[in-house]
Design an enzyme around this catalytic site. Structure first.
Site, PDB file in Angstrom:
ATOM      1  N   GLU A   1       0.811  -1.222   0.000  1.00 39.04           N
ATOM      2  CA  GLU A   1       0.000   0.000   0.000  1.00 39.04           C
ATOM      3  C   GLU A   1       0.844   1.271   0.000  1.00 39.04           C
ATOM      4  O   GLU A   1       0.524   2.246  -0.680  1.00 39.04           O
ATOM      5  CB  GLU A   1      -0.941  -0.005   1.210  1.00 39.04           C
ATOM      6  CG  GLU A   1      -2.104  -0.963   1.099  1.00 39.04           C
ATOM      7  CD  GLU A   1      -1.765  -2.397   1.441  1.00 39.04           C
ATOM      8  OE1 GLU A   1      -2.627  -3.280   1.271  1.00 39.04           O
ATOM      9  OE2 GLU A   1      -0.608  -2.638   1.894  1.00 39.04           O
TER      10      GLU A   1
ATOM     11  N   HIS B   1     -11.117  -5.807   8.808  1.00 38.13           N
ATOM     12  CA  HIS B   1     -11.826  -5.549   7.546  1.00 38.13           C
ATOM     13  C   HIS B   1     -13.116  -4.781   7.778  1.00 38.13           C
ATOM     14  O   HIS B   1     -13.987  -4.763   6.906  1.00 38.13           O
ATOM     15  CB  HIS B   1     -12.150  -6.869   6.831  1.00 38.13           C
ATOM     16  CG  HIS B   1     -10.951  -7.644   6.392  1.00 38.13           C
ATOM     17  ND1 HIS B   1     -10.207  -8.401   7.263  1.00 38.13           N
ATOM     18  CD2 HIS B   1     -10.367  -7.780   5.173  1.00 38.13           C
ATOM     19  CE1 HIS B   1      -9.207  -8.985   6.609  1.00 38.13           C
ATOM     20  NE2 HIS B   1      -9.286  -8.623   5.343  1.00 38.13           N
TER      21      HIS B   1
END
Length: 658
Positions: free
Chosen positions: A397, A464
Site C-alpha cells: 500500500e 476488515h
C-alpha cells in the site's frame, strides 16, 4: 583514482570539475553561516559531490530527479538560482517553501526536482509513479531517485523496487552508501556485502560505482540512462562513498575511527579530480583560481540578495488559504434519465465515466484488473481501458500511494483502491505526510483519490470492518468524503476525481448492495462541503453520515418520530458546519451519530464547535453516539453490541424527552 579509462571530452571534464567546485564552495560558506547563526541547520555533502553532479550531468534536464539531504550538487547542476536556495535555507519568502519547511525538503517543477520528506522512503515510490507516467505516454525518459544506505532498511525501499521491477519502470535507484546512518555503521544495518546485491531478489540489474570518481559516475550513468530510455527497466546503483561530516553538523563525527576518516579524506572527489586535470594539462592553477573567484563572486552576490530580503511577516489567512490547491468546481447537472441502482453500481458507473472523461486517469489496486476488485467495482474495466490504465498492484500500500503521487507530479490523475480501509494503516505515512502536506510545503498538488471500502455489519472482524475516517479528518491537506446513498456516491466521486487535492473516498461495504436509489445515467458532479437535509422537523437535529444516515432514518420510522432534522454530512473535510448551526438554532437539540468509536471522532469536534457557536440556542445537552471503545469484533452478536444503532434509539428518546 583511475580517471584515464573513461573517455570524456576535455570540455565536459572542465564542466564537471566546475560543477563539483560550486556546491563545495557553497557548503564551505554555509558552514560558516551556521556557526554565525545565520542558518539553522546543515546536512553536509562534502566528499560526495561526484555522485550528485555526475548523475545530474548524465541525465537530460527534463528528466526528474528526486534527491536527498546531501545532494546539493543536483540543485546547482540544474542551475537553480542560488539566491533562491539561500533564501530557502534562511526561511525567506522567495525560498521554495516560503519558510514552511527547511533545507532540501522541497521540489520545483521548473527544474524537474522533487524534494524529499524526513521519512525518506516514500520518494522511492513517487519515482515509480513519475516513471510510470512517462511509460504510459511512450516517452523515452528516465527518473533518478536517491536514498542513503540507512533507508534501504525501510519497507518503502523494498516495495518501490518490487513495483518498479514488476512494471519494468525506467527508474535509477541511486544508493549513496556513505558508511553511516547518523551514527550507526553499515555492519549494524544489513548483512549483505554490497547493497547492490539487493537487486537480485527483485530480478533487477544492479551495479557498484565508485561514488568519488566523477568520470566513472558520469560515464556509467549516462550509458545506462541511454539504454534505459530505449529498453525501459529499473536499475539499482550502489555508489560507494563516505560521509566526511556529521549526519547534520550538530551530531559531529566522534563515533568514526580517525583512520577511516583519513582513508576517505585521501579519496576526496574534488581534490583528486583537480590533481588529475592539472597533470593532464586540462586546467592550470590560474584557471582554477579564476573558477574559484567567479564562483565566490556569484555566491557572495546571491547571498546578499537573500540577506537583503525582508523577513517573513506571518499572515494567517494566507497560511490557511494555501493548504489546498484552489479547485474551481463546476457543477455538471444530472440528466433526467435515471435508473435504480445499488451503491456499488453507482461507484462503478462514476468511476467508469471518469475514466472515459479523463484519458490521463489511472486506476491502481490489488486485484482491480482481471478480477474486477474484491467488490467487483472495476469488473470489465480492462476490456474498455486496458491493463495499462487499470493496474493490478503487488500488496504494498505505501508504495502504491506514493506511486499515485508520482503520477500526479507527472501530469496524470490516479485512483487507488485501498482494498479495505483498514489497510490504509500500511500506507499511512505517504498519505498524511506526502500527499497531505506537499501543496502547503512547496505548491505541488496531489491529484489522487484513495477509495476506502469500510464499515461493519458484515461480520468481517477487526481488520476488515473499521470506519477510520478520523485518522484523516485530523490531517490538514486531505479531503474526506463519505456518502450514504448511490446518487451522492456517483456525483461526489466524479468531483473527487476532478479535484486536484488528495481525497479519501469512504464507501460503506454494508451499503454496497443494500442501498438502492434512482441515479442519473450520465456523468454529473456534486459539490464538496454541502450537507444534505434528508428530513425536516423542529424538535431535534440528528447529524450523521454513511451507514449512520440509514440507521437514523430506520430508528425514526420505528419509533414514529416525525419532527427531526436529519442532516447527512456527505463530506467530512470540508465540513458543512454552517448547516449544523442552522439546524441547531431551529431545533435547540443535537445528537450526533457516527459508526466510528466515540472518542476522538468527528462527533467530538462537531459537538465542540456547536458549544462554541450555538450554546445559547441549546435546550439540552449535546449527545454523541458511536461504537464501543474496542476493536470491532467478528461474532455477529458482539458486533451488534459494538455498533451504535441500538444505543442511538435509547439516547435519542432521552434527549427528546429532556
Amino acid at each position: 583514482m583511475d580517471y584515464k579509462q573513461f573517455k570524456v571530452d576535455k570540455d565536459i571534464q572542465i564542466k564537471l570539475f566546475k560543477s563539483m567546485l560550486l556546491p563545495r564552495m557553497i557548503e564551505e560558506k554555509m558552514l560558516i553561516l551556521l556557526r554565525q547563526g545565520k542558518i539553522s541547520k546543515w546536512f553536509s555533502g562534502i566528499g560526495q559531490e561526484a555522485i550528485s553532479v555526475g548523475v545530474a550531468s548524465a541525465l537530460n534536464d527534463d528528466e526528474y530527479i528526486l534527491p536527498m539531504h546531501r545532494n546539493l550538487g543536483i540543485f546547482t547542476t540544474r542551475n537553480i538560482p542560488l539566491h533562491r536556495l539561500f533564501a530557502q535555507w534562511q526561511g525567506k519568502a522567495s525560498g521554495f517553501t516560503q519558510g514552511r519547511d527547511r533545507s532540501f525538503h522541497f521540489g520545483t517543477q521548473a527544474y524537474r526536482i522533487i524534494g524529499m520528506i524526513s521519512h525518506l522512503g516514500p520518494q522511492l515510490g513517487v519515482a515509480d509513479g513519475i516513471a510510470l507516467a512517462h511509460k504510459l505516454r511512450n516517452e523515452k525518459m528516465v527518473t533518478a531517485v536517491f536514498t542513503g544506505e540507512g533507508a534501504t532498511s525501510e519497507g518503502d525501499f523494498h516495495e518501490a523496487l518490487n513495483v518498479a521491477s514488476v512494471w519494468d519502470l525506467p527508474v535509477l535507484f541511486c544508493i549513496e552508501n556513505n558508511g553511516y546512518g547518523l551514527s550507526t555503521p553499515t555492519n549494524e544495518q544489513f548483512k549483505c556485502e554490497h547493497l547492490a546485491d539487493k537487486g537480485i531478489g527483485y530480478g533487477m540489474e544492479s551495479h557498484i560505482i565508485d561514488g568519488n570518481n566523477i568520470l566513472e559516475v558520469y560515464t556509467r550513468v549516462r550509458t545506462l540512462a541511454q539504454d534505459m530510455r530505449n529498453r525501459p527497466r529499473p536499475v539499482l546503483l550502489e555508489f560507494k562513498t563516505f560521509r566526511m561530516r556529521g549526519h547534520e553538523e550538530a551530531s559531529g563525527t566522534k563515533y568514526v575511527p580517525q583512520e577511516l576518516m583519513d582513508t576517505w579524506a585521501a579519496k576526496d572527489p574534488l581534490d583528486n579530480f583537480k590533481q588529475f586535470l592539472l597533470k593532464q594539462d586540462i586546467v592550470n592553477k590560474e584557471s582554477i583560481e579564476e573558477f574559484q573567484k567567479d564562483i565566490q563572486d556569484k555566491i557572495d552576490s546571491h547571498l546578499q540578495m537573500a540577506f537583503n530580503e525582508d523577513a517573513i511577516v506571518p499572515n494567517e489567512s494566507k497560511e490557511l488559504s494555501e493548504v489546498y490547491k484552489t479547485f474551481d468546481f463546476k457543477l455538471i447537472e444530472p440528466s433526467i434519465h435515471t435508473k435504480s441502482i445499488r451503491l456499488v453500481d453507482a461507484i462503478s458507473q462514476g468511476l467508469k465515466q471518469s475514466m472515459q472523461r479523463y484519458d490521463n486517469l489511472v486506476i491502481m489496486g490489488q486485484d482491480v484488473a482481471d478480477y474486477g476488485g474484491v467488490f467487483k467495482i472495476t469488473e470489465g474495466f480492462i476490456n474498455d481501458f486496458g491493463k495499462e490504465r487499470v493496474r493490478n498492484t503487488p500488496i504494498c500500500e505505501s508504495a502504491i500511494v506514493s506511486a499515485a503521487m508520482g503520477l500526479s507530479i507527472n501530469g496524470m490523475k490516479a485512483v487507488m483502491e485501498m482494498q479495505f480501509a483498514d489497510f490504509a494503516s500500511t500506507g499511512f505515512n505517504p498519505i498524511v505526510n506526502y500527499l497531505a502536506k506537499s501543496y502547503y510545503r512547496w505548491g505541488e498538488h496531489a491529484d489522487v483519490v484513495i477509495r476506502m471500502p469500510c464499515g461493519g455489519g458484515v461480520a468481517a472482524g477487526p481488520f476488515h470492518s473499521q470506519t477510520n475516517e478520523a485518522w484523516f479528518t485530523k490531517t490538514p491537506g486531505l479531503k474526506v468524503v463519505y456518502p450514504a446513498f448511490p446518487y451522492d456516491a456517483k456525483g461526489l466521486l466524479a468531483t473527487a476525481i476532478e479535484d486536484p487535492n488528495p481525497v479519501l473516498f469512504f464507501e460503506h461495504k454494508g451499503l454496497y448492495r443494500s442501498s438502492y436509489q434512482e441515479v442519473p445515467v450520465d456523468y454529473y458532479t456534486l459539490p464538496f462541503g454541502k450537507a444534505s437535509l434528508i428530513r425536516e422537523g423542529a424538535s431535534i437535529t440528528i447529524v450523521t453520515y454513511g451507514a449512520g444516515v440509514h440507521w437514523a432514518l430506520e430508528t425514526l420510522d420505528t419509533l414514529g418520530i416525525d419532527s427531526a432534522d436529519v442532516l447527512d454530512l456527505r463530506t467530512l473535510q470540508p465540513l458543512d458546519i454552517d448547516a449544523v448551526y442552522s439546524s441547531v438554532r431551529k431545533t435547540g437539540k443535537l445528537i450526533i451519530l457516527q459508526e466510528d468509536s466515540l472518542f476522538g471522532g468527528i462527533a467530538s469536534d462537531i459537538s465542540a464547535l456547536v458549544m462554541e457557536h450555538c450554546f445559547e440556542y441549546l435546550d439540552g445537552p449535546i449527545k454523541r453516539v458511536g461504537s464501543l471503545e474496542t476493536p470491532i469484533p467478528f461474532n455477529s452478536a458482539l458486533e451488534a453490541q459494538y455498533l451504535p444503532k441500538d444505543r442511538f434509539a435509547v439516547i435519542l428518546q432521552e434527549l427528546i424527552a429532556y
